[in-house]
Scaffold this motif. Structure first.
Motif: not given
Length: 110
Positions: A4-5, A48-54, A57-62
């Motif tokens: 993701x980075x 579900x886990x993948x969706x939460x990680x995404x 990633x999109x909402x906060x980390x990016x």
């Protein structure tokens, strides 16, 4: 999918600490969900886990990577300046923590 980075500016330890915090929370929630919704199998929980990680990633980390000059504020907001909370694990290259498999009593896949 690459890490993701890839190609994004480094925001220092804030991104990594926040990723660890979110991984720990997601892992606990997947375990809780597995206990409440026993009909969900490892594949369902992994989705579900993948969706939460995404989402994280999109909402906060990016967004944090886009404003590295605001990292100190984000660290204070999410309380990630201190040492990782108990139960948090070092981030690995793969985003899935394996919580879905553990919640169903199976060893995590590669």
């Amino acid at each position: 999918m690459g890490p993701p980075d890839a190609g994004l500016p480094d925001s220092g330890p804030a991104v990594e600490l926040l990723r660890r915090r979110s991984d720990a929370i997601i892992g606990r929630e997947i375990t809780r969900l597995a206990g409440r919704a026993r009909r969900l199998g490892p594949h369902d929980l992994a989705v579900v886990e993948d969706a939460l990680n995404e989402l994280v990633e999109r909402l906060v980390l990016a967004r944090l990577r886009a404003v590295p000059h605001r990292a100190a504020e984000v660290e204070r907001l999410f309380d990630v300046v201190s040492a990782p909370a108990p139960g948090e694990r070092p981030a690995a290259g793969a985003r899935r923590s394996g919580a879905a498999e553990r919640a169903c009593g199976r060893a995590p896949g590669p």
